[in-house]
Design an enzyme around this catalytic site. Sequence first.
Site, mmCIF file in Angstrom:
data_model
loop_
_atom_site.group_PDB
_atom_site.id
_atom_site.type_symbol
_atom_site.label_atom_id
_atom_site.label_comp_id
_atom_site.label_asym_id
_atom_site.label_seq_id
_atom_site.Cartn_x
_atom_site.Cartn_y
_atom_site.Cartn_z
ATOM 1 N N LYS A 284 16.535 -2.652 94.717
ATOM 2 C CA LYS A 284 16.489 -3.995 95.269
ATOM 3 C C LYS A 284 15.990 -3.911 96.712
ATOM 4 O O LYS A 284 16.436 -3.061 97.484
ATOM 5 C CB LYS A 284 17.893 -4.618 95.210
ATOM 6 N N GLU A 370 32.588 -15.634 84.221
ATOM 7 C CA GLU A 370 33.438 -16.764 84.590
ATOM 8 C C GLU A 370 34.537 -17.024 83.562
ATOM 9 O O GLU A 370 35.660 -17.386 83.931
ATOM 10 C CB GLU A 370 32.583 -18.016 84.782
ATOM 11 N N ARG A 398 30.689 -22.696 82.998
ATOM 12 C CA ARG A 398 30.602 -21.636 82.005
ATOM 13 C C ARG A 398 31.979 -21.198 81.507
ATOM 14 O O ARG A 398 32.086 -20.562 80.467
ATOM 15 C CB ARG A 398 29.851 -20.438 82.593
#
Length: 639
Positions: A284, A370, A398
């Site tokens: 990243k 979640e 969610r």
Amino acid sequence: MPPVTPLLDKVSYPRDMRGFSAPELRQLADELRAEMIDVVSQTGGHFGAGLGVVELTVALHHVYETPDDILIWDVGHQTYPHKILTGRRDRIRTLRQGGGLSGFTKRSESEYDPFGAAHAATSISAALGFAAARDAAGKSNSVVAVIGDGSMSAGMAYEAMNSACHTTTGQLTVILNDNDMSIAPPVGGMSAYLARVVSGGGYQSLRNLGKSVAKVLPRPLQEAARKAEEYARGMVTGGTLFEELGFYYVGPIDGHDLDALVPVLKNVREIKDKPVLVHVVTQKGKGYAPAESAADKLHAVAKFDVITGQQAKSQPAAPTYTKVFAQELIKRAEIDPKIVAITAAMDSGTGLDLFAKRFPKRMFDVGIAEQHAVTFAAGLAADGMKPFCAIYSTFLQRGYDQVVHDVAIQGLPVRFAMDRAGLVGADGATHAGSFDIGFMGALPGMVLMAAADEAELAAMIATAAAIDDRPSAFRYPRGEGVGVAIPDLAAPLEIGKGRIVREGSAVAILSFGTRLAESLKAADLLAARGLSATVADARFAKPLDIDLILNLARNHEALITVEEGAMGGFGSFVLQALAQHGALDRGLKVRTLTLPDIFQDQDKPEAMYAQAGLDAEGIVAGALSALGVDNVSAAGRRA
């Protein structure tokens, strides 16, 4: 000065790069990375993830015949390089602006975005749907899903993988972009060589020959041969888990080495007898030193100086609501050892990174999960702890089944801190917290609050901490507060009681949440028209302050409710209460001001509020409409 990009300038669409040589592909990747750095320095936005997939993006569009071959990106915040290569370079500097390109993939934006994505872990399920549709139509195109290792912490990804080998018999490839969790050993020349071997035609032919021979063996020996082959590869390359899910595992390979990526993807494209998972390891922030050295790899940035990496962030006039939440929760946890905090891969986004520094053993980041976060919090509450579950409003959707079944039905005192409630500006519709008032307010026993300012948020945290017999939730927006003083230790609110902020006579404005400041401005504008307005802060959508509502109804000609949420929320609750108590029978004029019944595209927050009619002028318009006042002179006569 924009970067010099002679090769990128020749690429309008992926077809323009399919004949490029290996050196040209490497040069294209370098130019693409430079272009992305220059773009985001001017627009801001998600940064580190896109830098990490530059070579992967180039390789995918070089090898696959997009858009006929389906390419689906998980989350979508890593797709700026993809957008540059797919006909949108001329608009790339409009990213996340009103009327500009979305910061995520979006079907209406390009045929190269076959599936919109801004939440995590949807890519494999969607890709499987495309593969099944292709099979039903008798087509033979490839389907590829790119999913990050963070998204693989979500159960939905494994549900899709578990279903894949039973759903399609055609080509399906999942690219696992491992850029953070280090789920495999460091890659090098040997692993890249092995990936080419096990994905290549020679190995596949040998493997198929082995299968043919094994078919004439007794069934126990067939199964033993299959396991021997899979586990032999698994021991070398590390893919046993994915093999058990029915995938053919290839990798890990260096995601920045085009000489390794391109031949592997070409080989994988030809594997059609079972789904394939290609494990790609990337960095990243790759290729930009300030991002590589930053702890979060500059995941999301404001505009910045390309040379230094310094971001152009203005000094806030007041602390953000997120920071206030974190600081106030720390205060509460100092005096109550039962308070714990849970988040789903958003520790810094919710401010709980600060909580974790102070109470590392009382902070739980469960990853992008979640559903698990909510039920985990329920388990904590059931055993006497005081969990604060901090999840963005848009992501809490969610886990709604778990909120209903595991928390509300059992009456467990889980405290939901719903950050990013309401409009979110540049992130647009996918991240707006539009629906939580309605879906949380529908639940029996739920206490639902919305903070009008920082001090109110502190009081609501205190209130939630004190509630020990039922679930509670409080919502607050993205961005800075209004600059009010916060007590050293806020006192809990009386549950279900609002407050009068300003007294008037002609019209009552009842605000739920941070639109209170605009409601007060609206009252000033109405006063300039000769109309006196009362302004009240509801504080609670559930339970409602019935006495306050009926008092406003009795003493004013019109009642205006204001909320930063979709229809079916606070205004609907108030209307039902008015109807049940006969207040509408007396000719009361009511307007419920909500977010419009559309998904609003990204823009500057003030422009979005104006479009929604939730700024001061919009509130005034709602009041005048209710009163039937068309002009200033009429307003004066009415006063």
